[in-house]
Design a protein around this motif. Structure first.
Motif, mmCIF file in Angstrom:
data_model
loop_
_atom_site.group_PDB
_atom_site.id
_atom_site.type_symbol
_atom_site.label_atom_id
_atom_site.label_comp_id
_atom_site.label_asym_id
_atom_site.label_seq_id
_atom_site.Cartn_x
_atom_site.Cartn_y
_atom_site.Cartn_z
ATOM 1 N N LEU A 185 -5.940 -2.273 -13.007
ATOM 2 C CA LEU A 185 -6.532 -1.020 -12.892
ATOM 3 C C LEU A 185 -6.031 0.139 -13.262
ATOM 4 C CD1 LEU A 185 -9.657 -0.943 -11.977
ATOM 5 C CD2 LEU A 185 -8.768 0.249 -9.813
ATOM 6 N N THR A 186 -6.684 0.792 -14.407
ATOM 7 C CA THR A 186 -6.107 1.820 -15.142
ATOM 8 C C THR A 186 -7.019 3.283 -14.898
ATOM 9 O OG1 THR A 186 -6.955 1.339 -17.221
ATOM 10 C CG2 THR A 186 -4.504 0.732 -16.807
ATOM 11 N N LYS A 187 -8.023 2.875 -14.635
ATOM 12 C CA LYS A 187 -9.136 3.931 -14.501
ATOM 13 C C LYS A 187 -9.653 4.227 -13.309
ATOM 14 C CE LYS A 187 -9.635 4.672 -19.191
ATOM 15 N NZ LYS A 187 -10.217 3.895 -20.541
ATOM 16 N N ASN A 188 -10.544 5.031 -12.818
ATOM 17 C CA ASN A 188 -11.343 5.067 -11.531
ATOM 18 C C ASN A 188 -12.634 3.983 -11.821
ATOM 19 O OD1 ASN A 188 -9.764 7.250 -10.704
ATOM 20 N ND2 ASN A 188 -11.270 8.731 -11.380
ATOM 21 N N VAL A 189 -13.018 3.588 -10.686
ATOM 22 C CA VAL A 189 -14.306 2.729 -10.688
ATOM 23 C C VAL A 189 -15.426 3.383 -10.151
ATOM 24 C CG1 VAL A 189 -14.978 0.445 -10.050
ATOM 25 C CG2 VAL A 189 -12.488 0.797 -10.749
ATOM 26 N N ALA A 190 -16.460 3.147 -10.737
ATOM 27 C CA ALA A 190 -17.864 3.718 -10.137
ATOM 28 C C ALA A 190 -18.289 2.893 -8.934
ATOM 29 C CB ALA A 190 -19.086 3.905 -11.087
ATOM 30 N N ASP A 191 -19.144 3.674 -8.042
ATOM 31 C CA ASP A 191 -19.414 2.868 -6.835
ATOM 32 C C ASP A 191 -20.243 1.524 -7.293
ATOM 33 O OD1 ASP A 191 -21.870 4.181 -7.722
ATOM 34 O OD2 ASP A 191 -21.915 5.195 -5.612
ATOM 35 N N GLY A 229 0.681 4.723 -5.032
ATOM 36 C CA GLY A 229 0.597 5.823 -4.090
ATOM 37 C C GLY A 229 -0.711 6.872 -4.531
ATOM 38 N N ASN A 230 -1.263 7.455 -3.660
ATOM 39 C CA ASN A 230 -2.334 8.314 -3.910
ATOM 40 C C ASN A 230 -3.615 7.753 -4.328
ATOM 41 O OD1 ASN A 230 -1.498 11.027 -3.199
ATOM 42 N ND2 ASN A 230 -0.102 10.980 -4.747
ATOM 43 N N VAL A 231 -3.815 6.708 -4.030
ATOM 44 C CA VAL A 231 -5.045 5.842 -4.137
ATOM 45 C C VAL A 231 -6.240 6.179 -3.211
ATOM 46 C CG1 VAL A 231 -6.196 3.613 -4.554
ATOM 47 C CG2 VAL A 231 -3.849 4.092 -5.805
ATOM 48 N N SER A 232 -7.193 6.203 -3.707
ATOM 49 C CA SER A 232 -8.583 6.367 -2.682
ATOM 50 C C SER A 232 -9.445 5.024 -2.801
ATOM 51 C CB SER A 232 -9.092 7.592 -2.956
ATOM 52 O OG SER A 232 -10.120 7.669 -2.061
ATOM 53 N N ILE A 233 -9.708 4.337 -1.815
ATOM 54 C CA ILE A 233 -10.372 3.207 -1.912
ATOM 55 C C ILE A 233 -11.710 3.281 -1.038
ATOM 56 C CG2 ILE A 233 -10.510 0.615 -1.392
ATOM 57 C CD1 ILE A 233 -8.065 0.401 -2.851
ATOM 58 N N GLY A 234 -12.896 3.117 -1.489
ATOM 59 C CA GLY A 234 -14.122 3.544 -0.659
ATOM 60 C C GLY A 234 -14.433 2.536 0.298
ATOM 61 N N ALA A 235 -15.548 2.717 0.996
ATOM 62 C CA ALA A 235 -15.834 1.777 1.860
ATOM 63 C C ALA A 235 -16.273 0.622 1.348
ATOM 64 C CB ALA A 235 -17.154 2.219 2.908
ATOM 65 N N VAL A 250 0.915 -1.317 0.025
ATOM 66 C CA VAL A 250 0.048 0.012 0.012
ATOM 67 C C VAL A 250 0.864 1.304 0.130
ATOM 68 C CG1 VAL A 250 -1.862 1.360 1.269
ATOM 69 C CG2 VAL A 250 -1.653 -1.312 1.334
ATOM 70 N N GLY A 251 1.019 1.899 -1.004
ATOM 71 C CA GLY A 251 1.700 3.283 -1.166
ATOM 72 C C GLY A 251 1.280 4.188 -0.604
ATOM 73 N N HIS A 252 2.164 5.219 -0.690
ATOM 74 C CA HIS A 252 1.933 6.615 0.086
ATOM 75 C C HIS A 252 0.590 7.430 -0.099
ATOM 76 C CE1 HIS A 252 2.662 8.714 -3.544
ATOM 77 N NE2 HIS A 252 3.426 7.896 -4.041
ATOM 78 N N GLU A 253 0.252 7.922 0.847
ATOM 79 C CA GLU A 253 -0.994 8.843 0.790
ATOM 80 C C GLU A 253 -2.246 8.146 0.192
ATOM 81 O OE1 GLU A 253 0.703 12.956 -0.746
ATOM 82 O OE2 GLU A 253 2.263 11.014 -0.992
ATOM 83 N N THR A 254 -2.387 6.672 0.590
ATOM 84 C CA THR A 254 -3.271 6.037 0.087
ATOM 85 C C THR A 254 -4.485 5.933 1.107
ATOM 86 O OG1 THR A 254 -2.580 4.883 -1.683
ATOM 87 C CG2 THR A 254 -4.178 3.713 -0.503
ATOM 88 N N ILE A 267 -3.097 -1.695 -8.883
ATOM 89 C CA ILE A 267 -4.018 -0.336 -8.999
ATOM 90 C C ILE A 267 -2.999 0.708 -9.301
ATOM 91 C CG2 ILE A 267 -5.606 1.222 -7.847
ATOM 92 C CD1 ILE A 267 -6.562 -1.202 -6.307
ATOM 93 N N ARG A 268 -3.138 1.371 -10.380
ATOM 94 C CA ARG A 268 -2.312 2.548 -10.831
ATOM 95 C C ARG A 268 -2.370 3.620 -9.739
ATOM 96 N NH1 ARG A 268 -3.343 4.808 -16.825
ATOM 97 N NH2 ARG A 268 -1.837 6.300 -16.839
ATOM 98 N N GLN A 269 -1.442 4.313 -9.667
ATOM 99 C CA GLN A 269 -1.357 5.578 -8.659
ATOM 100 C C GLN A 269 -2.403 6.554 -8.983
ATOM 101 O OE1 GLN A 269 0.916 5.134 -11.038
ATOM 102 N NE2 GLN A 269 1.197 7.079 -12.086
ATOM 103 N N GLY A 270 -2.994 7.332 -7.883
ATOM 104 C CA GLY A 270 -3.926 8.246 -8.207
ATOM 105 C C GLY A 270 -5.293 8.066 -8.310
ATOM 106 N N LEU A 271 -5.559 6.732 -8.507
ATOM 107 C CA LEU A 271 -7.002 6.268 -8.757
ATOM 108 C C LEU A 271 -7.843 6.221 -7.673
ATOM 109 C CD1 LEU A 271 -6.431 3.528 -11.435
ATOM 110 C CD2 LEU A 271 -6.930 5.877 -11.883
ATOM 111 N N THR A 272 -9.325 6.567 -8.024
ATOM 112 C CA THR A 272 -10.317 6.164 -6.861
ATOM 113 C C THR A 272 -11.196 5.038 -7.480
ATOM 114 O OG1 THR A 272 -10.313 8.501 -6.529
ATOM 115 C CG2 THR A 272 -12.337 7.281 -5.755
ATOM 116 N N VAL A 273 -11.460 4.214 -6.239
ATOM 117 C CA VAL A 273 -12.200 3.018 -6.394
ATOM 118 C C VAL A 273 -13.352 3.549 -5.473
ATOM 119 C CG1 VAL A 273 -12.423 0.503 -6.121
ATOM 120 C CG2 VAL A 273 -10.264 1.615 -6.903
ATOM 121 N N ASN A 274 -14.628 3.591 -5.985
ATOM 122 C CA ASN A 274 -15.664 4.174 -5.177
ATOM 123 C C ASN A 274 -16.348 2.971 -4.519
ATOM 124 O OD1 ASN A 274 -16.008 7.080 -5.618
ATOM 125 N ND2 ASN A 274 -15.681 6.353 -7.539
ATOM 126 N N SER A 275 -17.058 3.330 -3.153
ATOM 127 C CA SER A 275 -17.649 2.236 -2.346
ATOM 128 C C SER A 275 -18.477 1.311 -3.039
ATOM 129 C CB SER A 275 -18.531 3.220 -1.553
ATOM 130 O OG SER A 275 -19.623 3.856 -1.981
#
Ligand SMILES: CC(C)(COP(=O)(O)OP(=O)(O)OC[C@H]1O[C@@H](n2cnc3c(N)ncnc32)[C@H](O)[C@@H]1OP(=O)(O)O)[C@@H](O)C(=O)NCCC(=O)NCCS
Length: 215
Positions: free
Chosen positions: A192-198, A158-164, A138-142, A174-182
Motif C-alpha cells: 500500500l503506497t497511497k491512502n484508501v477511501a472508505d 509508523g504514523n498510519v491511521s486505520i479506520g473502523a 505495528v509501528g509508532h504512532e499508529t 503499509i507505507r508510513q503515514g498513510l490513512t486507510v479509511n473506514s
C-alpha cells in the motif's frame, strides 16, 4: 491482591474461535464455552469447552467476559450491536504472552485480541474489538479503529491511521503515514503506497482500487 480473570465465553465456534481458546489457555484463562447461532455448531466442543447455545444466550453468563471471535469486521460489529442491544456484556482484552505489547506504550480497547508473534511499538492506539492476528508489526504512532481486522503477517509502518471496520489481508505492507479509511479492505500481499477511501477494496503492488463495498 490481584483479581483473578473471569471465565471467558467465546462468541463464534469457528477456526478462529478455536485459536482464541488456545490463546486463552496460554493466558491461564478458563473458557466456559462457546456461543454460536449456527445449528451445525450446536453440541460441538473444542478442548474442554462446548457450544452452550446461541449468541443471545450471553445473558445467562453475565459473570463471564466475552470475546467475539469472528474475523469479518462487519459481522463482528453486527454481533456486538445485537448483544449490546439487550444489556452490557463485558469484553476481555486478550494479548498473547508471545506478543510484544507494553502497556506504557500501547493502549488496547475492550474485546480486542493480539495474537502470538505480533509486535506493537510506541504510541500505538488500538480501539475496541480489533483483531491483530499472528506475526504482525505495528509501528509508532499508529491508530487502529474499532472492529478492524489485521490478518497474519501484516506490516504496518509508523504514523498510519486505520479506520473502523477495515480489513487488512494476510501479508500486506503499509507505507508510513498513510490513512486507510473506514470499512476498506486491503487484499492479501498488497503493497500500500497511497491512502484508501472508505469502503474501498484495493489489492496488488502497488495496491489499486478494484471496487467498493456496500455499507
Ligand atoms: C482482495 C480480495 C478481497 C478480493 O476478493 P474478491 O473480490 O472475491 O476477488 P476474487 O477472489 O474474485 O478475485 C478477482 C481477481 O483478482 C485476483 N486477486 C484476488 N485477490 C488478489 C490479491 N490479494 N492480490 C492480487 N490479485 C488478487 C484473483 O486472482 C482474480 O483474478 P482473475 O480475475 O485474473 O481471475 C481477496 O482476494 C483478498 O485478498 N482477501 C483477503 C484474504 C485474507 O487475507 N484472509 C485472511 C484470513 S486470516
Amino acid at each position: 491482591m490481584t483479581t483473578p480473570p473471569k471465565d471467558l465465553i467465546i462468541i463464534g465456534f469457528s477456526g478462529f474461535g478455536k485459536e482464541i481458546y488456545w490463546l486463552a489457555s496460554r493466558l491461564g484463562v478458563t473458557v466456559r464455552g462457546f456461543l454460536d447461532d449456527n445449528p451445525d455448531a450446536s453440541e460441538k466442543s473444542f478442548g474442554s469447552a462446548s457450544v452452550l447455545g446461541g449468541v443471545m444466550q450471553w445473558k445467562d453468563y453475565k459473570d463471564c467476559d466475552f470475546v467475539i471471535a469472528i474475523g469479518s469486521p462487519r459481522i463482528r460489529r453486527k454481533v456486538f450491536d445485537k448483544m449490546s442491544a439487550v444489556g452490557t456484556p463485558t469484553f476481555a482484552t486478550l494479548i498473547d504472552p508471545a506478543a510484544v505489547v507494553m502497556a506504557d506504550h500501547v493502549s488496547v480497547g475492550p474485546g480486542s485480541v493480539i495474537c502470538a508473534g505480533s509486535i506493537c511499538t510506541v504510541e500505538v492506539d488500538i480501539g475496541a474489538h480489533v483483531i491483530i492476528n499472528l506475526n504482525c508489526t505495528v509501528g509508532h504512532e499508529t491508530r487502529i479503529g474499532d472492529f478492524a481486522t489485521i490478518a497474519p503477517m501484516v506490516a504496518i509502518s509508523g504514523n498510519v491511521s486505520i479506520g473502523a471496520c477495515v480489513e487488512v489481508g494476510t501479508g500486506a505492507t503499509i507505507r508510513q503515514g498513510l490513512t486507510v479509511n473506514s470499512g476498506a479492505m486491503i487484499g492479501m500481499g498488497s503493497v500500500l503506497t497511497k491512502n484508501v477511501a472508505d469502503n474501498t477494496v484495493v489489492f496488488g503492488s502497488p495496491a489499486r482500487p478494484i471496487k467498493t463495498i456496500a455499507e
